[in-house]
Design an enzyme around this catalytic site. Structure first.
Site, PDB file in Angstrom:
ATOM      1  N   ALA A  72      51.674  28.707  45.595  1.00 25.68           N
ATOM      2  CA  ALA A  72      52.276  28.368  44.308  1.00 25.68           C
ATOM      3  C   ALA A  72      51.522  29.115  43.225  1.00 25.68           C
ATOM      4  CB  ALA A  72      52.190  26.863  44.066  1.00 25.68           C
ATOM      5  N   LYS A  97      45.713  30.397  37.261  1.00 19.78           N
ATOM      6  CA  LYS A  97      45.236  31.346  36.271  1.00 19.78           C
ATOM      7  C   LYS A  97      44.132  30.710  35.431  1.00 19.78           C
ATOM      8  CE  LYS A  97      47.871  34.942  37.034  1.00 19.78           C
ATOM      9  NZ  LYS A  97      47.344  36.286  37.345  1.00 19.78           N
ATOM     10  N   ASP A 182      41.596  42.773  42.842  1.00 16.79           N
ATOM     11  CA  ASP A 182      42.983  43.146  42.581  1.00 16.79           C
ATOM     12  C   ASP A 182      43.011  44.411  41.729  1.00 16.79           C
ATOM     13  OD1 ASP A 182      45.670  43.371  41.915  1.00 16.79           O
ATOM     14  OD2 ASP A 182      45.738  41.562  40.698  1.00 16.79           O
ATOM     15  N   LYS A 206      49.286  45.089  46.039  1.00 14.70           N
ATOM     16  CA  LYS A 206      50.591  44.958  45.386  1.00 14.70           C
ATOM     17  C   LYS A 206      51.369  46.252  45.616  1.00 14.70           C
ATOM     18  CE  LYS A 206      48.964  41.680  41.886  1.00 14.70           C
ATOM     19  NZ  LYS A 206      48.776  41.383  40.450  1.00 14.70           N
TER      20      LYS A 206
END
Length: 326
Positions: A72, A97, A182, A206
């Site tokens: 989630a 976040k 990331d 990504k």
């Protein structure tokens, strides 16, 4: 070639924006998505375009699983809203976040605590700071948040060097929270520096920012660390590329950050990629003509994106090759 410029409102402010915009491209293999954020320069946006061309022209790599577990996604919202979002998702892992501009560590602790209560002791929590902390701030914040049994902390600082120093500092202090990289992998030159400097325990990959599914598969092999596939806040067309990557990885030890279609108030397909029982199916998507009409950008937005595409396409040899096949 079919080109569709979309403009979709978000359900909540995320990553500093309230609308998501981009371009869908239809090639011989189907639809691909190109949606680099507006602040990215043409050279960086060119890598995103290579991913879109790959999706539009090539079949997916062979899948080794028929469903992909996902987390989630919890924006920097109030604790009650964060808990409600987690419960509604059906996921047993949540990414929260933190380090939002204008908020404090107290806000972060309250949000993570609410998510921990919503998930219960068996759920998994990871936090994502998007490089928002200085080294000292990160050490303090992660130490305090560690009480909620974090799965990992994603991009707590900006630079690869800071991540490496933070990771070593936490280890010396006995704070057992792994570090995930990331932006340090996809935005700062050589992604292998994360591996070479011992800067992370987990790699976030990504598809668009790294140039395509196949490029990500190659990178996963040479990074030699566990991989989490995440999204760049795309429509379901872009998310499907992330699902293809996650489905093709030999090992998938963590839930993936691909639940972000829930942040969009509309989508471009008949059945948007939404999690069921904490997972996304590895299945075909059908782009919906009615949805394309609903999400079509106005002339000003479309003009900006098409002019950007014209500039960036000149930097991507694969674009010319695709045009020749159509």
């Amino acid at each position: 070639m079919d080109i569709h410029v979309y403009d979709i409102e978000l359900s909540t402010r995320f990553r500093g924006i309230t609308r998501r915009q981009g371009i869908l491209l239809k090639g011989p293999a189907g639809w691909g998505e190109w949606s680099p954020f507006p602040e990215y320069d043409d050279q960086e946006a060119a890598t995103w375009l290579r991913a879109a061309v790959e999706t539009a022209t090539l079949d997916w790599p062979e899948a080794v699983r028929d469903a992909v577990p996902v987390n989630a996604i919890v924006p920097a919202i109030a604790p009650d809203a964060a808990a409600a979002r987690v419960r509604a998702s059906g996921c047993r892992t949540a990414k929260v976040k933190v380090a939002e501009k204008g908020q404090s560590l107290t806000d972060d602790v309250a949000r993570v605590a609410a998510v921990r209560e919503a998930l219960g002791p068996g759920g998994r929590i990871r936090v994502d700071a998007n490089g928002g902390w200085e080294l000292g701030e990160a050490a303090v914040a992660i130490t305090e948040l560690a009480e909620f049994e974090l799965e990992y902390a994603e991009q707590p600082c900006t630079s690869v060097e800071e991540l490496a120093e933070l990771r070593a500092l936490l280890h010396r202090r006995g704070v057992a929270v792994p570090i995930a990289a990331d932006e340090s992998i996809r935005r700062f030159g050589d992604p292998l520096r994360v591996r070479d400097l011992g800067a992370a325990d987990v790699a976030i990959l990504k598809v668009q920012p790294l140039g395509g599914v196949r490029r990500c598969l190659e990178l996963a092999e040479v990074l030699r660390m566990p991989v989490v596939v995440s999204s760049a806040l795309e429509t379901s067309v872009g998310l499907r590329a992330g699902v293809a990557l996650a489905a093709a990885l030999p090992e998938l030890p963590y839930a993936c950050g691909l639940e972000t279609a829930s942040l969009l108030l509309d989508d471009v397909v008949r059945e948007p990629l939404r999690a069921a029982d904490g997972a996304l199916p590895v299945s075909a998507l059908v782009v919906d003509p009615d949805a394309l009409t609903r999400t079509r950008a106005d002339d000003e937005v479309a003009g900006w994106w098409l002019e950007r595409l014209h500039r960036v396409a000149a930097l991507v040899p694969e674009w010319a090759s695709m045009e020749e096949t159509l």
